[in-house]
Design a protein around this motif. Structure first.
Motif, PDB file in Angstrom:
ATOM      1  N   LEU A  65       0.820  -1.208   0.000  1.00 38.72           N
ATOM      2  CA  LEU A  65       0.000   0.000   0.000  1.00 38.72           C
ATOM      3  C   LEU A  65       0.856   1.261   0.000  1.00 38.72           C
ATOM      4  N   GLY A  66       2.014   1.172   0.612  1.00 40.76           N
ATOM      5  CA  GLY A  66       2.893   2.331   0.659  1.00 40.76           C
ATOM      6  C   GLY A  66       3.612   2.617  -0.638  1.00 40.76           C
ATOM      7  N   GLN A  67       3.416   1.752  -1.652  1.00 38.31           N
ATOM      8  CA  GLN A  67       4.154   1.888  -2.908  1.00 38.31           C
ATOM      9  C   GLN A  67       3.275   2.237  -4.105  1.00 38.31           C
ATOM     10  N   VAL A  68       1.972   2.479  -3.866  1.00 38.06           N
ATOM     11  CA  VAL A  68       1.052   2.731  -4.981  1.00 38.06           C
ATOM     12  C   VAL A  68       0.308   4.051  -4.764  1.00 38.06           C
TER      13      VAL A  68
ATOM     14  N   LEU B  33      -0.898   4.771   3.798  1.00 39.04           N
ATOM     15  CA  LEU B  33      -1.940   4.505   2.815  1.00 39.04           C
ATOM     16  C   LEU B  33      -1.710   5.373   1.583  1.00 39.04           C
ATOM     17  N   PRO B  34      -2.140   4.909   0.415  1.00 43.43           N
ATOM     18  CA  PRO B  34      -1.933   5.698  -0.809  1.00 43.43           C
ATOM     19  C   PRO B  34      -2.807   6.951  -0.821  1.00 43.43           C
ATOM     20  N   ARG B  35      -2.510   7.821  -1.748  1.00 47.55           N
ATOM     21  CA  ARG B  35      -3.262   9.074  -1.876  1.00 47.55           C
ATOM     22  C   ARG B  35      -4.743   8.806  -2.085  1.00 47.55           C
TER      23      ARG B  35
ATOM     24  N   PRO C  19     -11.048   8.772   9.318  1.00 48.49           N
ATOM     25  CA  PRO C  19     -10.019   9.681   9.832  1.00 48.49           C
ATOM     26  C   PRO C  19      -8.677   9.558   9.116  1.00 48.49           C
ATOM     27  N   ARG C  20      -8.461   8.439   8.427  1.00 47.95           N
ATOM     28  CA  ARG C  20      -7.217   8.244   7.677  1.00 47.95           C
ATOM     29  C   ARG C  20      -7.382   8.555   6.194  1.00 47.95           C
ATOM     30  N   GLY C  21      -8.530   9.096   5.846  1.00 53.30           N
ATOM     31  CA  GLY C  21      -8.745   9.518   4.469  1.00 53.30           C
ATOM     32  C   GLY C  21      -9.230   8.436   3.527  1.00 53.30           C
ATOM     33  N   VAL C  22      -9.672   7.304   4.068  1.00 54.44           N
ATOM     34  CA  VAL C  22     -10.158   6.210   3.235  1.00 54.44           C
ATOM     35  C   VAL C  22     -11.649   6.417   2.949  1.00 54.44           C
ATOM     36  N   VAL C  23     -12.033   6.283   1.701  1.00 58.86           N
ATOM     37  CA  VAL C  23     -13.445   6.331   1.309  1.00 58.86           C
ATOM     38  C   VAL C  23     -14.028   4.932   1.470  1.00 58.86           C
TER      39      VAL C  23
ATOM     40  N   ASP D  97      -4.217   0.765  -8.833  1.00 61.32           N
ATOM     41  CA  ASP D  97      -2.924   0.090  -8.970  1.00 61.32           C
ATOM     42  C   ASP D  97      -2.896  -1.231  -8.204  1.00 61.32           C
ATOM     43  N   LEU D  98      -3.689  -1.289  -7.128  1.00 57.77           N
ATOM     44  CA  LEU D  98      -3.642  -2.432  -6.221  1.00 57.77           C
ATOM     45  C   LEU D  98      -5.047  -2.711  -5.700  1.00 57.77           C
TER      46      LEU D  98
END
Length: 251
Positions: A45-48, A68-70, A91-95, A113-114
């Motif tokens: 997740l940190g690479q996409v 987490l990705p953008r 709170p972590r920006g996940v939809v 991407d993933l």
């Protein structure tokens, strides 16, 4: 030594939303796969730039990722889990998107991407391939064939061969390849589980509802009482889970 009624009453009252299994602490154990899915998923997740977690449950596994990705999206089909996942992941920006497990994924082609998933009820490879960009990755841990069937068959009796053979990893490999995914790696393991009291069995069957469909304590009280006495006399009830790790690329 706690009584049957005490253990069962406590287990019936315990909440079952999400995939937090901390209630089992000291009451049941499950050997973990050697590959460490949550850690490996977090690294990817940190690479996409864009990722989708399918059938996220209460969002606990996705929330464990350090980065987490953008664009991070999760889907879930069970309303109580949707609310729990939203509270944990927003709170972590996940939809978090409410989406039935058997419905098409509500996203355009080639967005992610993933795509990840931990223990999907059914992996819909056609939809997974559709929403992945060319060269994108599906990385997931699946439940394998006849997983925890010692418990299933204790309550339901011996299951037919087609039921025991469902979720076969090689069958899923063929389905993934037919959908346009190249399976880079597929690893499988059989893992020991122990239930130390009847309350743990009840809570497990209330939480993992597809194991014994329609399970209620009242419907299975005689069998539960027999198993309670067996655990008291012989020690933990031993079962085995099966898991396989998918790593696939879209052509």
């Amino acid at each position: 030594m706690r009584t049957f009624d005490d253990l069962v009453t406590e287990a019936e009252a315990a909440p079952v939303e999400g995939w937090d299994f901390s209630w089992f602490e000291g009451r049941a154990t499950e050997e973990r796969p050697s590959w460490g899915y949550a850690r490996a998923m977090g690294e990817r997740l940190g690479q996409v730039g864009a990722a989708l977690d399918v059938q996220t449950g209460g969002g606990e596994v996705l929330a464990s990722a350090p980065v987490l990705p953008r664009l991070a999206v999760a889907t879930e089909g069970w309303a109580p889990n949707v609310a729990k996942a939203a509270a944990l992941l927003h709170p972590r920006g996940v939809v978090v998107v409410a989406s039935p497990e058997d419905a098409p994924l509500p996203f355009a082609d080639g967005v992610f991407d993933l795509v990840t998933s931990r223990h999907p009820v059914t992996p819909h490879f056609g939809e997974i391939a559709r929403v992945l960009r060319s060269g994108g990755t599906y990385f997931a841990q699946h439940v394998g064939p006849a997983s925890v069937f010692e418990v299933v068959e204790y309550f339901l009796g011996e299951q037919p061969a087609d039921v025991r053979g469902a979720r076969d990893p090689e069958g899923e490999r063929r389905a993934a390849e037919a959908a346009g995914l190249d399976v880079v790696s597929l690893r499988a393991e059989r893992l020991r589980m122990e239930f130390h009291d009847i309350g743990a069995v009840v809570h497990f069957l209330r939480k993992v509802v597809w194991m014994v469909p329609g399970f209620t304590v009242d419907a299975y009280r005689p069998r539960l009482r027999e198993l309670h006495e067996r655990i008291q006399e012989e020690g933990p009830f031993v079962a085995h889970s099966t898991r396989h790790l998918f790593d696939a690329r879209k052509r």
